[in-house]
Write a protein that holds these residues in place. Structure first.
Motif, PDB file in Angstrom:
ATOM      1  N   ASN A 342      -7.879  15.960  30.236  1.00  0.00           N
ATOM      2  CA  ASN A 342      -8.520  14.912  31.849  1.00  0.00           C
ATOM      3  C   ASN A 342      -7.072  15.366  32.212  1.00  0.00           C
ATOM      4  O   ASN A 342      -7.312  16.021  33.334  1.00  0.00           O
ATOM      5  CB  ASN A 342      -8.263  14.009  31.550  1.00  0.00           C
ATOM      6  CG  ASN A 342      -9.988  13.068  31.222  1.00  0.00           C
ATOM      7  OD1 ASN A 342     -10.862  12.906  31.751  1.00  0.00           O
ATOM      8  ND2 ASN A 342      -9.897  13.038  29.330  1.00  0.00           N
ATOM      9  N   ARG A 345      -7.172  19.200  33.270  1.00  0.00           N
ATOM     10  CA  ARG A 345      -8.101  19.296  34.316  1.00  0.00           C
ATOM     11  C   ARG A 345      -7.116  18.786  35.849  1.00  0.00           C
ATOM     12  O   ARG A 345      -7.026  20.187  36.931  1.00  0.00           O
ATOM     13  CB  ARG A 345      -9.238  18.766  34.219  1.00  0.00           C
ATOM     14  CG  ARG A 345     -10.238  19.109  33.538  1.00  0.00           C
ATOM     15  CD  ARG A 345     -11.396  18.260  33.416  1.00  0.00           C
ATOM     16  NE  ARG A 345     -12.426  18.255  34.355  1.00  0.00           N
ATOM     17  CZ  ARG A 345     -13.550  19.211  34.569  1.00  0.00           C
ATOM     18  NH1 ARG A 345     -13.478  20.311  33.649  1.00  0.00           N
ATOM     19  NH2 ARG A 345     -13.945  18.798  35.224  1.00  0.00           N
ATOM     20  N   HIS A 565     -15.368  13.237  31.180  1.00  0.00           N
ATOM     21  CA  HIS A 565     -14.521  14.481  32.188  1.00  0.00           C
ATOM     22  C   HIS A 565     -15.277  13.423  33.777  1.00  0.00           C
ATOM     23  O   HIS A 565     -16.415  13.461  34.227  1.00  0.00           O
ATOM     24  CB  HIS A 565     -14.238  15.655  32.530  1.00  0.00           C
ATOM     25  CG  HIS A 565     -14.082  15.673  30.823  1.00  0.00           C
ATOM     26  ND1 HIS A 565     -14.019  17.309  30.310  1.00  0.00           N
ATOM     27  CD2 HIS A 565     -12.444  15.622  30.590  1.00  0.00           C
ATOM     28  CE1 HIS A 565     -13.168  17.697  29.378  1.00  0.00           C
ATOM     29  NE2 HIS A 565     -12.298  15.867  29.684  1.00  0.00           N
TER      30      HIS A 565
END
Length: 607
Positions: A342, A345, A565
């Motif tokens: 996470n 990203r 996600h």
């Protein structure tokens, strides 16, 4: 001696008193006799629901066959409930008392409103789990409404191996107060009432919460029971239980209006007057761009349903990644980031200057698999996601991982440097163990940063027992105390919000659940505040609440992503929250030699 003939008025008064006395003898408990107004509120709580739930037929109460009003978009996501029986006590004589003594003053806080004794006699065979709003009169925005959920006693199932975490409930209940016009969803974070019966698996459970409503609208409770019997907590290797929601009965009368007299600071008309946000945990709500009374370009971009995130007490400005890079170089030239995919990203957005998975992207369409869910296998030029440790330099043109050995603590001018330590939380899934980097010392190799950002929960709730995680957390706190003085701000990133399913991955299902993930988040926050609250600046980057407040229909879209996600548009909003918090408020950094030095004690060998 002549006897006085009683008047009709006196006879009527005597009749009312007799009725009340009979009701006291047969229906009230001694502990309830001291507060007439309180008893009115108690009885009135279900009397309002009874207006549309029941009608008297030869002295018997029956439930109407009215289903939920599911006409407001995402509300159809909640299970409907009909043909359930819920006995309601007789309350008609209270209207006579109102005429004699005047209407009662209704309390607004749950702790001021007595819990009706008949709640505790509810049996699952006769009564569905239901919602009650005991003070459902109109309120001013910014005030609270008491929400209660009553889960009737239910015989134990064959399996009794699941147990709740300490101070957590047997039942996992997902419930929101939902605006009927603006569709704002306000989570109801229920707490067990202070009664021993809530600690028993097979007894009645009564939960309550004071919910603050800050947007003018009429609100209705919407929700369901996710799990009973602590099956939300597959701890210690237990397998996740199938997700089969159980409906909650919501009476038609269970609605409350929040009104704005024009003075509220929460009004959208006054949003642009608010100070800029500096708190990455500021609560907010999602508003459709069509409802904004100002230019949407003045706030961060909407997610894929044209919903924008607007905090209640502060204003988010749209910060470009070029400006963020300049902010970092000025105030936070060195940072240490610890986290999982996470955080990866998030960093992809930053180092690509927002290009990754954007509408204007030259490399990805926003609806590709990597943008919606999983990006691990995708090539990404600025850095390789497979590396456990990376050094990434960021300037106003973008970011790039350093491939050649260098003096990592010396950051070039007009540049910010991130030491990225990828881990799977504190779980045993880390290869090598997460402690290895700390054992080799971090700050002597990678410098003393202005910010240490730590992200946990996602892997920990999935693969670690609570007992194991507690031990590993103590190790982490000890390491942090050695590595980071009070010169370093500690940013704690929550895990991603999880709901609406259980993980069924073959061979290694993740022990996720909404309540379990929230428990791990709070455990981490409390642990850092207890250890470092007196010595360090601690800031909570609360990404969980951002997704938690989306309409339920939008939240359910994550069911399609096993990795849980957030999609790229939500990652962008999470980043805007962080960028505003870091750049709207900062103090110019001081060289490390001018800052107070932290403890340098050696860690014990068994850690």
């Amino acid at each position: 001696m002549t006897l006085l003939r009683p008047s009709k008025r006196m006879l009527a008064l005597v009749a009312v008193v007799v009725v009340v006395c009979i009701h006291i003898v047969f229906y009230w408990k001694p502990a309830e006799l001291h507060d007439v107004d309180g008893m009115h509120r108690v009885d009135d709580e279900l009397h309002r629901a009874g207006d549309e739930l029941h009608r008297v037929d030869d002295g018997l109460h029956r439930v109407t066959d009215r289903p939920h009003d599911d006409t407001n978009g995402p509300h159809t996501e909640f299970p409907s409930l009909i043909h359930h029986h819920m006995p309601i006590p007789l309350s008609s004589h209270w209207s006579l008392l109102d005429k004699l003594f005047g209407p009662p003053t209704l309390a607004t806080k749950c702790h001021d409103i007595p819990i009706p004794s008949y709640y505790w006699t509810a049996k699952d065979a006769f009564t569905p789990a239901f919602v009650a709003l005991p003070n459902a009169q109109p309120i001013q925005v910014g005030s609270t409404v008491c929400v209660r959920v009553i889960v009737p006693a239910k015989p134990q199932r064959a399996s009794v191996v699941y147990t709740p975490m300490p101070d957590t409930p047997w039942d996992s209940i997902l419930i929101d107060m939902v605006g009927t016009t603006n569709n704002v969803s306000v989570p109801v974070r229920l707490q067990m009432t202070n009664d021993v019966r809530n600690t028993r698996r097979d007894d009645v459970h009564v939960y309550e919460a004071d919910v603050e409503l800050r947007d003018a609208d009429e609100y209705r409770p919407r929700g369901y029971i996710e799990f009973r019997d602590a099956e939300w907590n597959p701890d210690g290797g237990l397998l996740p239980v199938d997700y089969v929601p159980e409906p909650l009965y919501v009476p038609e009368s269970a609605r409350v209006e929040a009104v704005d007299d024009g003075s509220s600071m929460y009004s959208l008309d006054r949003y642009l007057e608010l100070p800029l946000c500096t708190d990455p945990a500021a609560e907010g709500r999602w508003i459709h761009t069509d409802m904004l009374p100002f230019d949407p370009h003045l706030v961060p971009e909407p997610e894929n349903h044209n919903l924008v995130w607007l905090p209640y007490t502060c204003r988010l400005q749209r910060i470009t990644y070029t400006d963020f890079a300049s902010c970092l170089a000025t105030a936070y030239p060195l940072m240490h980031w610890y986290g999982d995919s996470n955080l990866r990203r998030s960093l992809k957005k930053i180092v690509s200057m927002g290009d990754w998975c954007s509408f204007n992207s030259t490399s990805n369409a926003t609806e590709t698999r990597s943008c919606l869910c999983e990006d691990y296998q995708d090539p990404f030029m600025p850095f390789d996601a497979r590396y456990r440790e990376l050094i990434i330099d960021i300037d106003q043109t973008g970011g790039q991982a350093l491939m050649q050995p260098t003096e990592f603590a010396l950051v070039p001018d007009n540049t910010a440097r991130v030491y990225l330590h990828k881990w799977e939380g504190l779980s045993t899934r880390n290869k090598p163990a997460w402690t290895q980097g700390f054992d080799a010392r971090i700050t002597p190799r990678y410098g003393n940063p202005q910010v240490a950002l730590i992200s946990l929960t996602n892997w920990d709730a999935a693969f670690s027992s609570r007992a194991y995680f507690a031990v590993e957390m103590q190790k982490l706190l000890d390491y942090v105390q050695v590595e980071y003085s009070n010169y370093t701000q500690l940013y704690i990133r929550t895990g991603q919000y999880y709901c609406c399913r259980t993980d069924q991955t073959p061979n290694a299902p993740r022990a996720y659940s909404r309540l379990r993930n929230a428990y791990f988040d709070q455990y981490v926050i409390d642990a850092f505040r207890e250890r470092f609250g007196h010595s360090h600046v601690i800031r909570i980057w609360n990404v969980a609440q951002v997704s938690e407040r989306l309409p339920l229909s939008v939240r359910k879209e994550t069911v399609k992503c096993p990795a849980n996600h957030a999609r790229a548009e939500v990652v962008e909003i999470e980043n805007q929250i962080l960028m505003n918090a870091m750049c709207n408020y900062f103090e110019p950094y001081v060289p490390m030699e001018q800052a107070s030095v932290g403890e340098e004690d050696d860690l014990e060998t068994d850690q």
